[in-house]
Design a protein around this motif. Structure first.
Motif, PDB file in Angstrom:
ATOM      1  N   ALA A 114       0.845  -1.190   0.000  1.00 14.53           N
ATOM      2  CA  ALA A 114       0.000   0.000   0.000  1.00 14.53           C
ATOM      3  C   ALA A 114       0.882   1.242   0.000  1.00 14.53           C
ATOM      4  O   ALA A 114       1.971   1.258   0.581  1.00 14.53           O
ATOM      5  CB  ALA A 114      -0.920  -0.001   1.208  1.00 14.53           C
ATOM      6  N   SER A 115       0.426   2.293  -0.651  1.00 17.03           N
ATOM      7  CA  SER A 115       1.235   3.500  -0.794  1.00 17.03           C
ATOM      8  C   SER A 115       1.443   4.233   0.522  1.00 17.03           C
ATOM      9  O   SER A 115       2.326   5.086   0.622  1.00 17.03           O
ATOM     10  CB  SER A 115       0.587   4.446  -1.807  1.00 17.03           C
ATOM     11  OG  SER A 115      -0.717   4.804  -1.375  1.00 17.03           O
ATOM     12  N   SER A 116       0.621   3.929   1.519  1.00 17.22           N
ATOM     13  CA  SER A 116       0.769   4.570   2.821  1.00 17.22           C
ATOM     14  C   SER A 116       0.266   3.628   3.902  1.00 17.22           C
ATOM     15  O   SER A 116      -0.462   2.670   3.634  1.00 17.22           O
ATOM     16  CB  SER A 116      -0.003   5.893   2.867  1.00 17.22           C
ATOM     17  OG  SER A 116      -1.385   5.681   2.642  1.00 17.22           O
ATOM     18  N   GLY A 117       0.660   3.908   5.126  1.00 22.21           N
ATOM     19  CA  GLY A 117       0.292   3.052   6.240  1.00 22.21           C
ATOM     20  C   GLY A 117      -1.179   3.158   6.596  1.00 22.21           C
ATOM     21  O   GLY A 117      -1.833   4.170   6.342  1.00 22.21           O
ATOM     22  N   GLY A 118      -1.695   2.097   7.187  1.00 14.91           N
ATOM     23  CA  GLY A 118      -3.078   2.116   7.645  1.00 14.91           C
ATOM     24  C   GLY A 118      -3.825   0.859   7.267  1.00 14.91           C
ATOM     25  O   GLY A 118      -3.461   0.157   6.312  1.00 14.91           O
ATOM     26  N   ALA A 119      -4.904   0.593   8.005  1.00 12.85           N
ATOM     27  CA  ALA A 119      -5.726  -0.583   7.719  1.00 12.85           C
ATOM     28  C   ALA A 119      -6.465  -0.463   6.400  1.00 12.85           C
ATOM     29  O   ALA A 119      -6.968  -1.465   5.880  1.00 12.85           O
ATOM     30  CB  ALA A 119      -6.723  -0.794   8.865  1.00 12.85           C
ATOM     31  N   TRP A 120      -6.523   0.743   5.833  1.00 11.24           N
ATOM     32  CA  TRP A 120      -7.206   0.929   4.554  1.00 11.24           C
ATOM     33  C   TRP A 120      -6.581   0.044   3.470  1.00 11.24           C
ATOM     34  O   TRP A 120      -7.281  -0.407   2.553  1.00 11.24           O
ATOM     35  CB  TRP A 120      -7.127   2.398   4.125  1.00 11.24           C
ATOM     36  CG  TRP A 120      -5.764   2.805   3.635  1.00 11.24           C
ATOM     37  CD1 TRP A 120      -4.705   3.200   4.382  1.00 11.24           C
ATOM     38  CD2 TRP A 120      -5.315   2.827   2.284  1.00 11.24           C
ATOM     39  NE1 TRP A 120      -3.615   3.468   3.593  1.00 11.24           N
ATOM     40  CE2 TRP A 120      -3.962   3.256   2.292  1.00 11.24           C
ATOM     41  CE3 TRP A 120      -5.903   2.539   1.064  1.00 11.24           C
ATOM     42  CZ2 TRP A 120      -3.205   3.397   1.137  1.00 11.24           C
ATOM     43  CZ3 TRP A 120      -5.158   2.682  -0.106  1.00 11.24           C
ATOM     44  CH2 TRP A 120      -3.830   3.106  -0.057  1.00 11.24           C
ATOM     45  N   GLY A 121      -5.272  -0.235   3.578  1.00 11.86           N
ATOM     46  CA  GLY A 121      -4.590  -1.032   2.563  1.00 11.86           C
ATOM     47  C   GLY A 121      -5.063  -2.465   2.511  1.00 11.86           C
ATOM     48  O   GLY A 121      -4.840  -3.165   1.506  1.00 11.86           O
ATOM     49  N   ASN A 122      -5.726  -2.933   3.579  1.00 10.79           N
ATOM     50  CA  ASN A 122      -6.232  -4.306   3.577  1.00 10.79           C
ATOM     51  C   ASN A 122      -7.412  -4.491   2.629  1.00 10.79           C
ATOM     52  O   ASN A 122      -7.845  -5.622   2.403  1.00 10.79           O
ATOM     53  CB  ASN A 122      -6.653  -4.711   4.997  1.00 10.79           C
ATOM     54  CG  ASN A 122      -5.472  -4.733   5.953  1.00 10.79           C
ATOM     55  OD1 ASN A 122      -4.352  -5.041   5.562  1.00 10.79           O
ATOM     56  ND2 ASN A 122      -5.715  -4.392   7.211  1.00 10.79           N
ATOM     57  N   ASP A 123      -7.952  -3.392   2.110  1.00 10.46           N
ATOM     58  CA  ASP A 123      -9.054  -3.464   1.155  1.00 10.46           C
ATOM     59  C   ASP A 123      -8.575  -3.342  -0.288  1.00 10.46           C
ATOM     60  O   ASP A 123      -9.389  -3.188  -1.203  1.00 10.46           O
ATOM     61  CB  ASP A 123     -10.083  -2.362   1.441  1.00 10.46           C
ATOM     62  CG  ASP A 123     -10.908  -2.660   2.677  1.00 10.46           C
ATOM     63  OD1 ASP A 123     -11.224  -3.845   2.893  1.00 10.46           O
ATOM     64  OD2 ASP A 123     -11.224  -1.724   3.436  1.00 10.46           O
ATOM     65  N   LEU A 124      -7.270  -3.392  -0.499  1.00 12.64           N
ATOM     66  CA  LEU A 124      -6.733  -3.316  -1.862  1.00 12.64           C
ATOM     67  C   LEU A 124      -6.545  -4.719  -2.427  1.00 12.64           C
ATOM     68  O   LEU A 124      -6.060  -5.615  -1.734  1.00 12.64           O
ATOM     69  CB  LEU A 124      -5.393  -2.582  -1.874  1.00 12.64           C
ATOM     70  CG  LEU A 124      -5.396  -1.117  -1.458  1.00 12.64           C
ATOM     71  CD1 LEU A 124      -3.981  -0.558  -1.474  1.00 12.64           C
ATOM     72  CD2 LEU A 124      -6.296  -0.284  -2.366  1.00 12.64           C
ATOM     73  N   VAL A 125      -6.928  -4.907  -3.682  1.00 16.22           N
ATOM     74  CA  VAL A 125      -6.694  -6.170  -4.371  1.00 16.22           C
ATOM     75  C   VAL A 125      -5.999  -5.889  -5.699  1.00 16.22           C
ATOM     76  O   VAL A 125      -6.138  -4.812  -6.278  1.00 16.22           O
ATOM     77  CB  VAL A 125      -8.007  -6.952  -4.620  1.00 16.22           C
ATOM     78  CG1 VAL A 125      -8.611  -7.429  -3.320  1.00 16.22           C
ATOM     79  CG2 VAL A 125      -8.997  -6.113  -5.402  1.00 16.22           C
ATOM     80  N   VAL A 126      -5.244  -6.886  -6.164  1.00 12.42           N
ATOM     81  CA  VAL A 126      -4.471  -6.755  -7.393  1.00 12.42           C
ATOM     82  C   VAL A 126      -4.883  -7.861  -8.362  1.00 12.42           C
ATOM     83  O   VAL A 126      -5.004  -9.024  -7.971  1.00 12.42           O
ATOM     84  CB  VAL A 126      -2.957  -6.845  -7.102  1.00 12.42           C
ATOM     85  CG1 VAL A 126      -2.156  -6.907  -8.392  1.00 12.42           C
ATOM     86  CG2 VAL A 126      -2.514  -5.654  -6.261  1.00 12.42           C
ATOM     87  N   ASP A 127      -5.110  -7.489  -9.614  1.00 17.80           N
ATOM     88  CA  ASP A 127      -5.373  -8.440 -10.691  1.00 17.80           C
ATOM     89  C   ASP A 127      -4.194  -8.432 -11.655  1.00 17.80           C
ATOM     90  O   ASP A 127      -3.634  -7.367 -11.951  1.00 17.80           O
ATOM     91  CB  ASP A 127      -6.638  -8.071 -11.452  1.00 17.80           C
ATOM     92  CG  ASP A 127      -7.902  -8.405 -10.675  1.00 17.80           C
ATOM     93  OD1 ASP A 127      -8.158  -9.594 -10.460  1.00 17.80           O
ATOM     94  OD2 ASP A 127      -8.621  -7.472 -10.287  1.00 17.80           O
TER      95      ASP A 127
END
Length: 677
Positions: A114-127
């Motif tokens: 994730a580009s920055s720290g935080g729990a928000w990055g846990n909602d990122l997915v990659v295809d």
């Protein structure tokens, strides 16, 4: 260039005008610095509405006073702002490792963070897909990043794990202008192949080969924990059913039938089916709802023939897969079940299975930014220093400088020192011709503490800031709209912007017109007498008045105490001076390196006079005539021969400011009866 006459006739020549229009710079571009749960770190991001803030920084967050300040800014009339996110010092970046496809997921191919720290990055997915990539290029691929929370996507086609490639994935994704705002990537040492593609791929489908002479089915399995989906038989083409005539139609049919069967077993279970780049094949990807099926976004889906294929689809030749074998749906769809992979690579929460590994969960951290984090580093452009990269801002709000202690709204968070933060912020505002809105700390909650604070507690003083008291009470949508106490700077910044738009920066942002929208109350109710104690000290008061509601009832700078006798006592005078300074600075750049003599001086006089006269006609100055209202002087008296020798041209600008009617006296005289006659 001069025209050279060569024949009798009329010649036309365009001459350059000496007029260069000077436009007044905007006076209400706000800047907010502080903690948000997500978004770019230590980088000023421009937003033009609260919807922009939600997209870039995640919207309201209970721990982020800045988020409520931004909401109040736009609610009170603001239209343009910058936000600098200062992350929690102990926040963790979500990450996942993607393994390659050439060695069946044995070697690490790409690390995505994730580009920055935080729990928000846990909602990122990659295809990952290989659409349009030449079969001979085993290092190139297409990368797609999706935020499951907001739905925002980024796609980077044709990137490569080869560092010699012009499309090297680290360079493309990390480009500061066109790269990703959500993730950063690293190619591990020794990576030789691209990441394994997500989903189950199929070859080119022969639409003319599709059949409906009987039921055609697939057996679907998933590794979702709990064994919810175990060899589910899904009839995709029913006997006699109309056949799709395009791959897109086939994808729609396949998705509809799979979704019906899978969601019947568990709500939120679904797939995506997309045509390949050529439009002749398809790809099936698990697309489970993370809220309904936690941990299943990256589920592996496998497809095979039903256990009773002979009954459903007829006998099959020994050896299977030959040209004379009875057709099965798996063959008709050309699905390569042997290469089933994760549905999507999940940052932070991805399971160690298939071609992903080493998930690092993102975390918001327990600490909030401290004094040093907010002040930042001028050389690394962090904290408030990130605003030095912004072209123009005119209002600065730092709600975290007076952040309440967690769990105790009446005490200041010991991690922040308001005087240190406000002092650094005022230096920045002086450099950038901006104004700081100073918030009272939580312990300042009555007249006595306010008097102590403005007299001795607040050490940051000067004309480039204005302080307001008391703190405001705002309905909190995250707590059933219960009133919560916040710093007033976001609300005040919006009021300034609204006043500038309707009346101009020379109008004091106070009075009965200065209603504070969205404010449900004040932390302290002032009386006229109490207001009279604080106003002479340069502390602007917020009041709740009958009929008018909650309003701003002051317009002084922090240099506005009566004892100071400052020319910058009043806020509109100081703000108008900054508008004139910035506009003149930007509008006379053309004069640099021009010949320093009367032709230049006359052009400067002409341009600046036009600018000042425009402000005069809008009512920005005192005086009935231009002569009484403003002065522009640039001649041999302001610029001596010694100045000319040193390359200096001097311009004198003067204006008669409009000062607010802070005290209105009405004299009433009773007349005795008059004798008529």
């Amino acid at each position: 260039m001069a025209v050279v006459p060569t024949y009798p006739g009329v010649y036309l020549e365009e001459l350059q005008s000496g007029t260069r229009t000077i436009v007044a710079t905007p006076s209400s571009i706000a800047a907010f610095v502080g903690y948000t749960a997500s978004g770019p770190e230590n980088r000023a991001t421009r937003i033009l509405g609260f919807a922009d803030f939600e997209r870039n920084f995640g919207g309201l967050d209970r721990r982020s006073e800045l988020s409520y300040a931004v909401q109040q800014f736009f609610l009170n009339g603001g239209t343009d702002a910058y936000v600098v996110r200062v992350p929690a010092p102990d926040a963790a970046d979500a990450a996942i490792t993607l393994k390659d496809g050439d060695t069946t997921g044995a070697n690490a191919s790409l690390v995505v963070s994730a580009s920055s720290g935080g729990a928000w990055g846990n909602d990122l997915v990659v295809d990952v897909d290989n659409d349009g990539i030449p079969a001979t290029d085993t290092k190139a691929f297409n990368l797609t990043v999706t935020d499951l929370r907001s739905g925002a996507t980024e796609r980077f086609p044709g990137v490569s794990v080869d560092s010699a490639s012009p499309s090297y994935v680290e360079a493309v994704v990390g480009d500061p202008d066109s790269g990703s705002r959500m993730v950063s990537v690293t190619v591990p040492a020794g990576a030789t192949a691209r990441p394994m593609a997500t989903g189950t791929w199929g070859g080119d489908v022969g639409l003319n080969e599709l059949k409906n002479d009987k039921d055609y089915a697939l057996r679907v399995s998933s590794d979702v924990p709990g064994g919810v989906f175990d060899k589910v038989v899904v009839t995709v083409i029913e006997k006699g059913e109309p056949l799709p005539t395009s791959v897109a139609g086939l994808c729609a049919l396949l998705k509809r039938k799979l979704d019906q069967s899978l969601s019947a077993l568990h709500v939120g279970a679904r797939v995506r089916c997309v045509p390949s780049f050529t439009g002749r094949g398809l790809r099936v990807i698990s697309d489970f709802d993370p809220e309904e099926l936690p941990g299943a976004v990256d589920a592996v889906l496998t497809f095979s023939e039903p256990e009773h294929a002979s009954e459903l689809e007829g006998p099959e030749e020994p050896g299977g897969g030959g040209d004379e074998a009875a057709p099965t749906l798996l063959r008709l769809l050309k699905l390569d079940a042997a290469k089933a992979n994760v549905g999507r690579y999940r940052l932070g929460l991805g399971r160690t299975q298939a071609a992903q590994a080493s998930a690092v969960p993102g975390a918001d951290g327990l600490k909030l930014p401290g004094t040093g984090d907010l002040i930042g580093d001028e050389h690394r452009f962090t904290g408030i220093q990130a605003l030095r990269r912004v072209d123009l801002f005119t209002i600065l709000s730092i709600p975290d400088a007076t952040r309440a202690q967690p769990g105790n709204p009446d005490r200041l968070d010991p991690a922040v020192n308001p005087n240190a933060v406000f002092g650094a912020a005022m230096e920045l505002c002086a450099d950038r011709r901006a104004m700081l809105v100073v918030d009272p700390p939580p312990p300042v909650r009555d007249v006595d503490t306010a008097l102590d604070w403005i007299s001795q507690g607040l050490t940051a003083k000067g004309p480039d800031a204005a302080a307001y008291f008391p703190r405001v009470r705002v309905p909190d949508p995250l707590d059933g709209f219960q009133l919560r106490t916040f710093a007033p700077s976001g609300t005040i910044a919006g009021l300034w912007a609204r006043t500038d738009a309707s009346r101009g920066s020379w109008k004091a942002p106070g009075g009965t017109e200065a209603r504070l929208a969205g404010v449900g109350g004040l932390a302290y109710q002032l009386t006229d007498a109490e207001n009279g104690v604080l106003n002479p000290l340069g502390l602007n008061c917020l009041r709740t008045l009958p009929v008018y509601g909650t309003v701003s009832w002051g317009a002084r700078t922090l240099d506005g105490a009566d004892a100071n006798t400052s020319q910058w006592k009043y806020l509109p005078v100081r703000r108008l001076a900054k508008v004139i300074e910035e506009s003149a600075f930007r509008g006379t750049q053309w004069a640099v390196f021009e010949p320093n003599d009367e032709p230049l001086w006359s052009q400067l006089r002409l341009n600046l006079t036009s600018f000042m006269h425009g402000l005069f006609r809008q009512g920005a100055f005192q005086g009935k005539t231009p002569r009484d209202a403003y002065l522009v002087k640039c001649d041999a008296q302001t610029t001596t021969q010694d100045d000319i020798d040193r390359g200096i041209v001097n311009v004198l600008l003067g204006f008669a400011p409009l000062k607010p009617a802070e005290f209105v006296f009405i004299r009433i005289q009773q007349l005795t009866g008059q004798t008529q006659g």
